[in-house]
Each structure stands twice: as structure tokens, then as C-alpha cells.
Design an enzyme around this catalytic site. Structure first.
Site, PDB file in Angstrom:
ATOM      1  N   HIS A  34       1.116  -1.106  -0.122  1.00  9.16           N
ATOM      2  CA  HIS A  34       0.094  -0.199   0.129  1.00  9.16           C
ATOM      3  C   HIS A  34       0.945   1.692  -0.396  1.00  9.16           C
ATOM      4  O   HIS A  34       1.320   1.927   1.279  1.00  9.16           O
ATOM      5  CB  HIS A  34      -0.998   0.112   1.447  1.00  9.16           C
ATOM      6  CG  HIS A  34      -1.581  -0.910   1.748  1.00  9.16           C
ATOM      7  ND1 HIS A  34      -0.991  -2.431   1.493  1.00  9.16           N
ATOM      8  CD2 HIS A  34      -2.895  -1.387   1.118  1.00  9.16           C
ATOM      9  CE1 HIS A  34      -2.495  -3.434   1.604  1.00  9.16           C
ATOM     10  NE2 HIS A  34      -3.953  -2.694   1.270  1.00  9.16           N
ATOM     11  N   HIS A  74      -2.255  -1.309   7.160  1.00  5.69           N
ATOM     12  CA  HIS A  74      -2.366  -1.607   5.883  1.00  5.69           C
ATOM     13  C   HIS A  74      -0.423  -0.333   5.023  1.00  5.69           C
ATOM     14  O   HIS A  74      -0.053  -1.075   4.850  1.00  5.69           O
ATOM     15  CB  HIS A  74      -3.191  -1.198   4.806  1.00  5.69           C
ATOM     16  CG  HIS A  74      -3.997  -0.221   4.800  1.00  5.69           C
ATOM     17  ND1 HIS A  74      -4.677   0.627   5.600  1.00  5.69           N
ATOM     18  CD2 HIS A  74      -3.689   1.126   4.402  1.00  5.69           C
ATOM     19  CE1 HIS A  74      -5.175   1.825   5.743  1.00  5.69           C
ATOM     20  NE2 HIS A  74      -4.341   2.237   4.285  1.00  5.69           N
ATOM     21  N   ILE A 193     -10.378   9.061   1.305  1.00  5.04           N
ATOM     22  CA  ILE A 193      -9.901   8.183   0.149  1.00  5.04           C
ATOM     23  C   ILE A 193     -10.641   6.564   0.201  1.00  5.04           C
ATOM     24  O   ILE A 193      -9.052   6.453   1.781  1.00  5.04           O
ATOM     25  CB  ILE A 193      -9.074   8.381  -1.290  1.00  5.04           C
ATOM     26  CG1 ILE A 193      -9.525   9.463  -2.014  1.00  5.04           C
ATOM     27  CG2 ILE A 193      -8.636   6.931  -2.088  1.00  5.04           C
ATOM     28  CD1 ILE A 193     -10.258   9.894  -2.880  1.00  5.04           C
ATOM     29  N   HIS A 265      -4.191   3.227  -3.518  1.00  5.91           N
ATOM     30  CA  HIS A 265      -4.086   2.715  -1.902  1.00  5.91           C
ATOM     31  C   HIS A 265      -3.448   2.111  -1.647  1.00  5.91           C
ATOM     32  O   HIS A 265      -2.659   1.119  -0.628  1.00  5.91           O
ATOM     33  CB  HIS A 265      -5.271   2.761  -2.087  1.00  5.91           C
ATOM     34  CG  HIS A 265      -5.625   1.243  -0.243  1.00  5.91           C
ATOM     35  ND1 HIS A 265      -6.021   1.844   0.627  1.00  5.91           N
ATOM     36  CD2 HIS A 265      -6.297  -0.047  -0.461  1.00  5.91           C
ATOM     37  CE1 HIS A 265      -6.160   0.931   1.283  1.00  5.91           C
ATOM     38  NE2 HIS A 265      -6.672  -0.011   0.546  1.00  5.91           N
ATOM     39  N   GLU A 414     -17.674  -3.721  24.714  1.00 12.78           N
ATOM     40  CA  GLU A 414     -17.567  -5.085  24.454  1.00 12.78           C
ATOM     41  C   GLU A 414     -15.977  -4.969  23.854  1.00 12.78           C
ATOM     42  O   GLU A 414     -15.358  -5.697  24.443  1.00 12.78           O
ATOM     43  CB  GLU A 414     -17.889  -6.110  24.671  1.00 12.78           C
ATOM     44  CG  GLU A 414     -19.044  -6.552  25.675  1.00 12.78           C
ATOM     45  CD  GLU A 414     -20.386  -6.628  25.615  1.00 12.78           C
ATOM     46  OE1 GLU A 414     -20.814  -5.131  24.734  1.00 12.78           O
ATOM     47  OE2 GLU A 414     -21.385  -6.153  26.078  1.00 12.78           O
ATOM     48  N   HIS A 476     -28.709 -14.846  25.092  1.00 15.73           N
ATOM     49  CA  HIS A 476     -27.963 -14.769  25.831  1.00 15.73           C
ATOM     50  C   HIS A 476     -26.844 -16.356  26.232  1.00 15.73           C
ATOM     51  O   HIS A 476     -26.150 -16.370  26.685  1.00 15.73           O
ATOM     52  CB  HIS A 476     -28.458 -13.713  27.840  1.00 15.73           C
ATOM     53  CG  HIS A 476     -28.660 -12.952  27.399  1.00 15.73           C
ATOM     54  ND1 HIS A 476     -29.538 -12.274  26.454  1.00 15.73           N
ATOM     55  CD2 HIS A 476     -28.690 -12.216  28.450  1.00 15.73           C
ATOM     56  CE1 HIS A 476     -29.441 -10.994  26.406  1.00 15.73           C
ATOM     57  NE2 HIS A 476     -28.151 -10.547  27.449  1.00 15.73           N
TER      58      HIS A 476
END
Ligand code: TPP
Length: 668
Positions: A34, A74, A193, A265, A414, A476
Site C-alpha cells: 500500500h 496497511h 479516499i 491505495h 465489549e 444470552h
């Protein structure tokens, strides 16, 4: 730009271009990677690493260094380029040339366990920024314990659009804003981008307003103007809140044809475009050659950090010897000798008290013994403190204005919690543990996976571990979660059957310095089965015979957690029918599978009937008991009803286990 002298422009641009071309050339050589982010964010990184960040490449792990997290993993070549240029010895030019190759120190995404000096593994977007929140929390917690002479550093993050799009970024922002983590500074590579094209095709959030709403200071600068970047960083350092700086950049800066487009990218520029980019930026040096002026400039910046490190060492040396030893012990991650006595004391209390106790309550009792002995433990819960039982007696809550406590109210977050725990463990000096409902370990999974990959000591207390939680019903009730957690390599999953095993599992979790642990605990009461309160840790065997047969065993029953007592009942039924039956408790598959095959075979035994019982799916059990064993467990989601009725409804009963053993004996 007007205030910049031509000398500083030249020198800044040369330093930034050195990053750009190492990234361009490494991605081209690997034919993968990248280049867009390193090219776009080179100015930000140059200002940060040459003017602001407190670091010393010759001592990557100096405790009071500033932390830098490349959340947009990246863009790893940005980090490798900077490290090479600033003088991290191991990141040689040859390693840059071996970008993304097997065994190199420059893998596709930054990996802290591969490349010395990288603070955390990143790549899954959003994790880095949330991990950095934990690092910034650790800084505050340790400063409250050891004083700002010893702990006083910033945590910087470079985050991309994708990092801010991920939901976890909001959990992280919310937590950091609430806790007023003023020494957390996020530089947002605001290039508008992402992979599919302009970010406007998928989002229109005002990110600065979002962070401001979460209690952050915000700023916006031209991400190619070094003076503006520096001024924003200086202001952020002085803020009493965490800061998000939007740095408006052009992805692939310098590439005539590809700058500003998603094309840069994640693919090499190509030979022709590299020539054009060299011409556009006035970069005469061939591939992988850093011109002397740029290298000297960078090395001087890297070497300048030594003075701050030495000043810290002098301040540290002036602290009382006892305090230094304690700080060094905590940073090294060595446990205090008092732990063992605390574990035995907890076991003794369990045996003396007797009676039926939910293992989540057992865990609380154990914490009352071990947290005073292990003061580096920092607990917490995702808004389930009274259910997870993770707050030990005397543990004080951390507040935005007081970090001397050792319990964190993470809120209903969490994922953010799990990532913050990773950050605390990576920071060093603390052992994070925290609680949640086991079924919502799914919400933590990406961060748990990273903890396992990085080999960090992070302890997840996961309660309400089966249909045994009862009335809350199938949303649950974990069914597949044991299998799903056991599937993560290097994660220690432990499901104790009573208070003694719970104490042992806590001891194992704390001693496991190179992997995370999940303690799987029941909501419902379980009888005490172990009555030996000694220093011997039987759970460390992974599996062991908890009840012997009256004679040569005809049946072996295998169980974990709440089903061990059920297996013991089944054994009694079988014994009453003249079938000598033994029971094996299996607190941890992983620990058992690490033992030599011959030992394992002995524990499994050769009784003609073998039945495993666990209130969960079978997946994973064949590796323990073999595919010929019978299994009593779940094959569907649970239901809403009292726990006892659910066990009967789903056929997870002592009678059923005994019947399956008798079936097997008939067939033998
Ligand atoms: C959780 C997660 N989902 C998807 C990806 C794959 N991915 C890598 S970069 C990226 C988005 C790139 O956009 P941005 O974050 O703006 O980075 P830039 O293009 O500016 O380098 C995606 C979707 C990922 N790394 N992590």
C-alpha cells in the site's frame, strides 16, 4: 506555508520524500502493498518523528517512551521507512527490500512480535485506535501509582478513514473522552479516499463533530504543511482532553497520475509512474538509496531522543530502591511471590466454606485474595460488574480525575474494552482483566484474536456460560462459543468446575505471560468437588481424574465446568448399577492437548464406555475423547426457562449420561 524558510522547506521535504520513496520502492519490489498512505502521510510522520515524539531507536522498549500506533496498519511501509531512517538498527535497508517476504522484519502489516519497536500489531481497521486508548489509560494508571517523574508520556495514533468508519472507533472515542485521556492524540489521515473510491460514496459523518461530542478537542490542518501540523500537535499536547487532528492529505502525494485516487491505495505505482513521481518530487536517488542529507537529517532526529531517555534514567535512579524494583518487576511482567500463598488461601477458604457456589462468585472470592497480592491487576466490566463479579473487595473505581483505583467501568462497550485491555497489556506494567457475558465474547472477538496473535497476557472473565443462565433465553445463552473460543490459536480457554478449580485457573491465567486467557464461569451454583487445598495445581494438567472408579473402569465420563458435577452424579447412578465409573474433569482443552500423547492416553483411559458432557456443541471434543465416544450436549440454540428445566428439556442430565454409557457397554 509563508512563514517557512526555504531551508526548512527543503529539509522537511527531503525527509518526507525519503519515507515516500522507500515505501514506493519496497511496494514495487514486493509487487504488493500500500503506497498511498505512506506517500500521503509522510509529512505528518516526519513532523511527529523528527520534532515531537519522545523515543530512542537504540532503546526501543524504554518504559517512558511516547507510544506511536499506526492504526491504519496497511500503511506499514510508512512505519518501516521511518524506523529505518530514524536508526532502529534491525530495520535495515535489506529488510526494507524484503518487504512482505517470509521471515522478514517487514511483514505486510506491522506485527509487534516480529519487529522490535512496533508497539502493537495492526491491520484490522479500528483496532489500533482502540488499543491506543488502553495504552493511554495505562499511562494514567501507572502515573497515579509511580508519579510523573517515572511515567509521563503521550500516545499518538495515525488513523485512516477506515479506522474511523469502524464502530469500535466510537467505543474507543467515548471511553477516552469520558476518561479525559488528554495525552492521547489521534492524527487522522483525512484523505477522503478508501478502497471503493471517495469516502463520500459510503458516509457523510462529520468526524470532528462526532469526536467533539464524545469529549475530545479537535483541530483541522493541511496535512502537507509541517508548521501547521506541528502547531496542532503542540496545542493537542497542552489540551486537557484527548485530541483528534484532521490532517487533510492527498493519498499517493507526488504521483502525477494516481495521487488523490483509490488506485494508489493498495497497488504498486508501476515503473513508469515511479519515474514520473521521482521527477515530480525532484528525487534523484535510485531505488532504495537514501541520499546522505536526508539520512543524516533522520539519524540526527532519531539520536536526539537519547537525551530524554537518559534524563528519565537519571530521574528513575533517584527513586527509592524499593520503588524501582517494584516498577521494574511490573514492567517485566514477573509475578510477585505472594501469589502462590494467596491461591492456596483461597482454596482453603473454599474447602472450609463448602456449599454450592456459582463459579463467577468463586472467581470474586479468589480475586479478594489475589488482587492485594498482585497489585498490577486492573479489573473492569462492560457494565456487568454485579453479574461478572470482577470487582474485588476494596477495589476502587477509576474516575476521570482519579486513576489511583484499579477497577474500570468500561460501559456497554465489549469491543472497545477488549482492545483497551490489549493496549494496557502492551504498555506493560499492568495485568488487565475484565468481565462480560460469555455470549458477547463475539463482540470482543477481533480484539481477543489480536491478543492471542500478539501473545499478550489479557484475562477475559466470561460469565453466564451456558443454558445454565436460564430465563434470559437463547440470545444470552452461549452454545457455540466454547468451540469458537477454543478455535482461536494461543488463547487459553478454561472452564472450572468449582471454587478450587477456579482458583487454579486464575493462577494459570496470571502465569501465562505469553497468551490471553478466557475464564468461562457459571451463573448457577455448583457444588464443591475438589477438597484438596494445596499448592498443587491440578487444573494445569488440562484434564485429570476427579473421581476414581470403584474397580477397573467400565465407563469414563468427561466433562467441563458445570457439567462435571452432573457427570459425578451420573457416575453414582452407574456405580449403583454395578458399572465402575470414573470422571475426568477437563478445565482446559489447550492445556491437555499440550501434554505428551502417552500421558493424554492415560487420562482418557480405555474403558469400553466413554461419554463426554458439556452444555454446548460437540465441535472440538473429538480431538479429546475420540469420535467413538458419546456426547451429551447441545445441538440447537437454548430457550427461556429456569435453568433446571432447560437441562431436562435439552436432555443434559445425569440419567441421560448414564443411559448413553450403558448403551455403549451393550454395543461393546
Ligand atoms: C476491519 C477491516 N476491514 C477491512 C479491511 C480491508 N481494508 C484495508 S484498508 C481499507 C480501507 C482503506 O481506506 P482508508 O482507511 O481511508 O485508507 P487509505 O485508502 O487512505 O490508505 C480496507 C477496507 C481491514 N484492513 N480491516
Amino acid at each position: 506555508m509563508s512563514s517557512r524558510t526555504s531551508d526548512s522547506i527543503t529539509s522537511h521535504d527531503r525527509l518526507a520524500n525519503a519515507i515516500r520513496f522507500l515505501a514506493i520502492d519496497a511496494v514495487e519490489a514486493a509487487n504488493s502493498g500500500h503506497p498511498g498512505l505512506p506517500m500521503g502521510a509522510a509529512d505528518i510522520a516526519t513532523v511527529l518523528f523528527t520534532k515531537v515524539l519522545k523515543y530512542d531507536p537504540s532503546r526501543p522498549f524504554w518504559p517512558d517512551r511516547d507510544r506511536f500506533v499506526l492504526s491504519a496498519g496497511h500503511g506499514s511501509m510508512l512505519l518501516y521507512s521511518v524506523m529505518h531512517l530514524a536508526g532502529y538498527k534491525k530495520v535495515t535497508i535489506d529488510e526494507i527490500k524484503r518487504f512482505r517476504q517470509l521471515g522478514s522484519l517487514t511483514p505486510g502489516h506491522p506485527e509487534n512480535f516480529v519487529t522490535e519497536g512496533i508497539e502493537t500489531t495492526t491491520g484490522p481497521l479500528g483496532q489500533g485506535i482502540a488499543t491506543a486508548v488502553g495504552m493511554a489509560m495505562a499511562e494514567r494508571l501507572l502515573a497515579a501509582r509511580f508519579g510523573s517523574d517515572v511515567v509521563d508520556h503521550y500516545t499518538y495514533v495515525l488513523a485512516s478513514d477506515g479506522d474511523l468508519m469502524e464502530g469500535i472507533s466510537q467505543e474507543a472515542a467515548d471511553l477516552a473522552g469520558h476518561l479525559k485521556l488528554s495525552k492521547l492524540i489521534v492524527m487522522w489521515d483525512d484523505n477522503k479516499i478508501s478502497i471503493d473510491g471517495p469516502t463520500s460514496i459510503s458516509g457523510s459523518t462529520n468526524q470532528l463533530a462526532r469526536f467533539a461530542a464524545s469529549g475530545w478537542a479537535t483541530a483541522a490542518v493541511d496535512g502537507h504543511d509541517p508548521e501547521a501540523i506541528l502547531a496542532a500537535l503542540e496545542a493537542a499536547k497542552a489540551s486537557d482532553r484527548p485530541t483528534l487532528i484532521s490532517c487533510r492529505t492527498t493519498i499517493g502525494f507526488g504521483s502525477p497520475k494516481k495521487a488523490g485516487s483509490e488506485k494508489v491505495h493498495g497497488s504498486p505505482l508501476g515503473a513508469e509512474e515511479i519515474v514520473a513521481t521521482r521527477a515530480a518530487l525532484g528525487w534523484e536517488a535510485p531505488a532504495f538509496v537514501v541520499p546522505e542529507d536526508a539520512l543524516n537529517g533522520w539519524r540526527a532526529a532519531g539520536a536526539a531522543g537519547r537525551a530524554a531517555r537518559e534524563a528519565w534514567e537519571a530521574r528513575f535512579a533517584a527513586r527509592p530502591a524499593e520503588e524501582r524494583t517494584e516498577f521494574e518487576r511490573r514492567v517485566a511482567g514477573t509475578l510477585p511471590a505472594a501469589l502462590e500463598g494467596a491461591i492456596v488461601a483461597a482454596k482453603e477458604k473454599a474447602v472450609k466454606d463448602g456449599g454450592a457456589v456459582a463459579t463467577r462468585k468463586s472467581s470474586e472470592m479468589v480475586l479478594d485474595f489475589i488482587t492485594p497480592a498482585v497489585p498490577e491487576m486492573v479489573g473492569g466490566s462492560a457494565d456487568l460488574t454485579g453479574s461478572n463479579n470482577t470487582k474485588a473487595k476494596g477495589a476502587k473505581s477509576v474516575t476521570p480525575d482519579d486513576f489511583s483505583g484499579s477497577f474500570i467501568h468500561y460501559g456497554v462497550r465489549e469491543h472497545g474494552m477488549a482492545a483497551a485491555m490489549n493496549g494496557m497489556a502492551l504498555h506493560k506494567g499492568l495485568i488487565p482483566f475484565s468481565g462480560g457475558f460469555m455470549v458477547f465474547s463475539d463482540y470482543c472477538r477481533p480484539a481477543i484474536r489480536l491478543a492471542a496473535l500478539m501473545g499478550e497476557r489479557v484475562i477475559h472473565v466470561l460469565t453466564h456460560d451456558s443454558i445454565g443462565l436460564g430465563e434470559d433465553g437463547p440470545t444470552h445463552q452461549p452454545v457455540e462459543h466454547l468451540a469458537a473460543l477454543r478455535a482461536i490459536p494461543n488463547l487459553l480457554v478454561m472452564r472450572p468446575c468449582d471454587t478450587v478449580e477456579t482458583a487454579e485457573c486464575w493462577q494459570i491465567a496470571l502465569q501465562s505471560t505469553d497468551r490471553p486467557s478466557a475464564l468461562i464461569l457459571s451463573r448457577q451454583n455448583l457444588p464443591i468437588l475438589r477438597t484438596d487445598a494445596t499448592a498443587v495445581n491440578r487444573s494445569a494438567e488440562g484434564a485429570y481424574e476427579i473421581l476414581a472408579a470403584s474397580g477397573p473402569a467400565q465407563a469414563s465420563l468427561f466433562a467441563t465446568g458445570s457439567e462435571v458435577s452432573l457427570a459425578v452424579e451420573a457416575a453414582k447412578l452407574l456405580e449403583a448399577q454395578g458399572v465402575p465409573t470414573r470422571v475426568v474433569s477437563i478445565p482446559s482443552f489447550e492445556l491437555f492437548l499440550e501434554r505428551p500423547a502417552a500421558e493424554r492416553a492415560k487420562v482418557i483411559g480405555d474403558a469400553p464406555a466413554k461419554v463426554a458432557v458439556e452444555a454446548a456443541i460437540r465441535m472440538g471434543w473429538d480431538a479429546i475423547v475420540g469420535s467413538n465416544a458419546a456426547f451429551v450436549g447441545m445441538t440447537s440454540f437454548g430457550a427461556s426457562a429456569p435453568a433446571k428445566e432447560l437441562y431436562a428439556h435439552f436432555g443434559i442430565t445425569a440419567q441421560q449420561v448414564a443411559a448413553r454409557a450403558l448403551d455403549q457397554l451393550r454395543q461393546a
